[in-house]
Design a protein around this motif. Structure first.
Motif, mmCIF file in Angstrom:
data_model
loop_
_atom_site.group_PDB
_atom_site.id
_atom_site.type_symbol
_atom_site.label_atom_id
_atom_site.label_comp_id
_atom_site.label_asym_id
_atom_site.label_seq_id
_atom_site.Cartn_x
_atom_site.Cartn_y
_atom_site.Cartn_z
ATOM 1 N N THR A 1 0.856 -1.176 0.000
ATOM 2 C CA THR A 1 0.000 0.000 0.000
ATOM 3 C C THR A 1 0.898 1.233 0.000
ATOM 4 O O THR A 1 2.121 1.119 -0.010
ATOM 5 N N SER A 2 0.307 2.395 -0.020
ATOM 6 C CA SER A 2 1.056 3.647 -0.034
ATOM 7 C C SER A 2 0.188 4.700 0.630
ATOM 8 O O SER A 2 -1.040 4.685 0.465
ATOM 9 N N TRP B 1 -2.290 6.556 -1.641
ATOM 10 C CA TRP B 1 -3.443 5.920 -2.294
ATOM 11 C C TRP B 1 -4.759 6.326 -1.634
ATOM 12 O O TRP B 1 -4.835 6.470 -0.404
ATOM 13 N N VAL C 1 -8.144 1.604 -2.780
ATOM 14 C CA VAL C 1 -7.216 0.999 -3.758
ATOM 15 C C VAL C 1 -6.584 -0.279 -3.199
ATOM 16 O O VAL C 1 -6.423 -1.275 -3.896
ATOM 17 N N GLN C 2 -6.265 -0.250 -1.881
ATOM 18 C CA GLN C 2 -5.611 -1.417 -1.307
ATOM 19 C C GLN C 2 -6.468 -2.683 -1.424
ATOM 20 O O GLN C 2 -5.944 -3.780 -1.591
ATOM 21 N N GLY D 1 -7.985 7.287 -7.587
ATOM 22 C CA GLY D 1 -7.039 6.449 -6.857
ATOM 23 C C GLY D 1 -6.015 7.183 -6.021
ATOM 24 O O GLY D 1 -5.426 6.600 -5.101
ATOM 25 N N LEU D 2 -5.793 8.468 -6.336
ATOM 26 C CA LEU D 2 -4.735 9.201 -5.620
ATOM 27 C C LEU D 2 -5.225 10.496 -4.984
ATOM 28 O O LEU D 2 -4.522 11.068 -4.140
ATOM 29 N N ASP E 1 4.957 3.167 -7.016
ATOM 30 C CA ASP E 1 3.828 3.016 -6.079
ATOM 31 C C ASP E 1 2.593 3.789 -6.554
ATOM 32 O O ASP E 1 1.465 3.318 -6.415
ATOM 33 N N LEU E 2 2.817 4.983 -7.076
ATOM 34 C CA LEU E 2 1.682 5.760 -7.594
ATOM 35 C C LEU E 2 1.110 5.066 -8.838
ATOM 36 O O LEU E 2 -0.114 4.961 -9.007
ATOM 37 N N ALA F 1 -1.257 2.164 -8.157
ATOM 38 C CA ALA F 1 -2.655 2.525 -7.852
ATOM 39 C C ALA F 1 -3.451 2.709 -9.145
ATOM 40 O O ALA F 1 -4.585 2.227 -9.280
#
Lengths: 352, 352
Positions: free
Chosen positions: A2-3, A6, A10-11, B97-98, B228-229, B232
């Motif tokens: 994960t991040s 996010w 999304v996870q 997503g972000l 990581d981005l 997503a």
């Protein structure tokens, strides 16, 4: 993984896993239900230098030419048609715009794998209803309170179809929610529910040009339905990506829809090859589900489906194997050309 | 209107209204920032009969060829690239997503009209920060708690750009949320933030092939960022419509990215024509915002922008007029060929 960047959902996303698109050459590819024949020769004519140079311009966001061709083909008006980048995009719009309600939606437990993915993406509750013993959808089970109903007809990956009468029986009683019939494979011998659209304002029919029209590579699908249902899809499309059908895809799709003879010929050839393949496999001891599609679900009787899948791959023949209860004893085999299916039968004989 | 079959949010959707795609012939079309030059001649070569017949097959869902070409072009690896059906689809994935968090996101009050549409579609809170007096984005205003930041650079529809230094200043302090630089127009004289990707894991750069690559009709855009981005965006893409870039679009885009010389020539021609146009319009008394794009925002001094828009249309020249505070005194004029811009200047002279 994960991040922190996010969005929360999304996870928990579980993306769809498409059938393999191998980069190996010389493989006989019978794993993703593509058409073995090229698109209509008219498609070659319309994708000319002039059309390619015009790529500097945006597509017509209303895709009028293609909508007109489809309206004529189905004797509908343009407000009853929504176009998408493949029927997957149309399905996504329909899940988001017509199937997201407080009540759970209903679909078969063995069906197109993307339905559960859309439910995950949009936070939609669902109930998976088991197929009958013979792998058919029992529409009587769907006569219950719901937020919507969706099923493919014929179903995938089983290939088994429902009669129009049984679909109409469901529509007669299920009037409070939308019923979506996903007809990706309808052109290989079954009847479209499009003929019921006039009578049922909660019916949405979704079709694609990826199978019977040999345009999987162009990404064009469409929904047919009452103008109110279509309006919901159009609102989402125009809030998301209004130009999702590109200029060449629209030209190809229009030429294909207008070339009725070529379409009928290709479908008939595939049906004939399918019947030959079924006879051959039955003679080799396979159980075959009754297919109304461009693929067959075939269960070998002297080797596991998984082992046969692996050995066919060694013979450079790629079919689809689903590691899923009930269908894990079957292989899904797309119908290729006569020559490809002869090669398949020969390979199976040598393996058995 | 509404319908009992719609999901609740559909009624409140306010779709994007794209610039007009007129069906009238012989119009000089300077309203949607299309490139006046055709795509690279290499595109004509790759979209051949073989490629068209291969439309029967699905695209490569990973679009490896195009990703490899972009990775090479930007000296990134493929896991730092997500492809979409136009940068609109990429923007939609990024908003969903972000940028969907509990805190509001920040963007300019005068900017790409789709940002508020995405916020509506995904239920994202936002704050619109006013442009400075000179129509530039004041990035100091963005130094506040937020769920994310997005702005075009250069901005649209103003055409005004920010220096890379000022963007880096924002990135240095804004480390808790994603900063998206939407570079649809970056190739006409400004600097890409792609060079900052190595240092800032929360930076996402979005570009399109619709403007500088003359492929608006092919629908290809991409995001560049930390793996990581990108993960997503890929999860959403693969939960939505994994094959959204069709086979011919991928071929066209790859050929275009690889043809560096043609790309540089076209961009330089457009910059030269833009400078000529600016001089001509200034001589006619227009105020022009400093443009780093393939369009200019021009304010006439002796006629209203709206009246000039209408009269230009009578001269068969289509430009874009926004009925929106502050920019309602301006016309947005796309840069066409020299001949088209000469026709524009002649028409304006005759109107004034």
């Amino acid at each position: 993984m994960t991040s922190p960047y996010w969005s929360d959902f999304v996870q928990g996303l579980h993306p769809y896993v498409p059938g393999e698109q191998p980069k190996v050459q010389d493989l006989i590819k019978l794993n993703t239900n593509e058409n073995p024949y090229p698109p209509s020769p008219k498609v070659l004519q319309v994708i000319n230098d002039e059309a390619i140079n015009a790529l500097r311009l945006y597509p017509d966001p209303s895709n009028s030419r293609l909508k007109q061709a489809l309206a004529k083909h189905f004797a509908l008006n343009e407000k009853q048609i929504c176009l998408g980048n493949g029927s997957d995009e149309i399905l996504a719009f329909a899940f988001q715009g017509l199937l997201k309600h407080s009540k759970p939606i209903l679909f078969p437990d063995i069906t197109y794998g993307f339905y559960t993915v859309y439910c995950g993406l949009y936070g939609i509750d669902y109930i998976e209803l088991p197929l009958a013993e013979d792998f058919s959808i029992n529409l009587a089970d769907y006569q219950r309170d719901n937020g919507g109903v969706i099923f493919p007809n014929p179903n995938a990956p089983t290939g088994v179809g429902k009669s129009l009468d049984s679909i109409e029986s469901l529509l007669k009683t299920n009037t409070n929610s939308v019923v979506i019939v996903d007809e990706a494979y309808v052109d290989f011998g079954s009847e479209s529910a499009a003929s019921l659209l006039e009578s049922y304002p909660n019916l949405l029919v979704i079709q694609t040009l990826s199978k019977s029209r040999s345009l999987a590579g162009s990404r064009v699908g469409y929904a047919l339905g009452h103008a109110d249902l279509i309006e919901a899809l159009e609102r989402i499309k125009n809030s998301f990506n209004p130009y999702s059908i590109d200029r060449l895809a629209e030209l190809a799709a229009t030429a294909s829809i207008e070339d009725v003879d070529y379409f009928n010929d290709c479908c008939q050839k595939i049906i004939t090859t399918r019947e030959w393949t079924v006879q051959q496999l039955q003679a080799l001891g396979f159980d075959i589900l009754p297919s109304m599609t461009n693929f067959v679900m075939a269960k070998p009787n002297s080797i596991s489906a998984e082992a046969l899948f692996t050995q066919l791959r060694e013979h450079k023949i790629l079919v689809r194997y689903f590691q899923k209860p009930r269908i894990e004893e079957y292989l899904r085999i797309s119908i290729g050309t006569d020559k490809e299916m002869q090669a398949l039968v020969t390979a199976i004989k040598s393996i058995l």
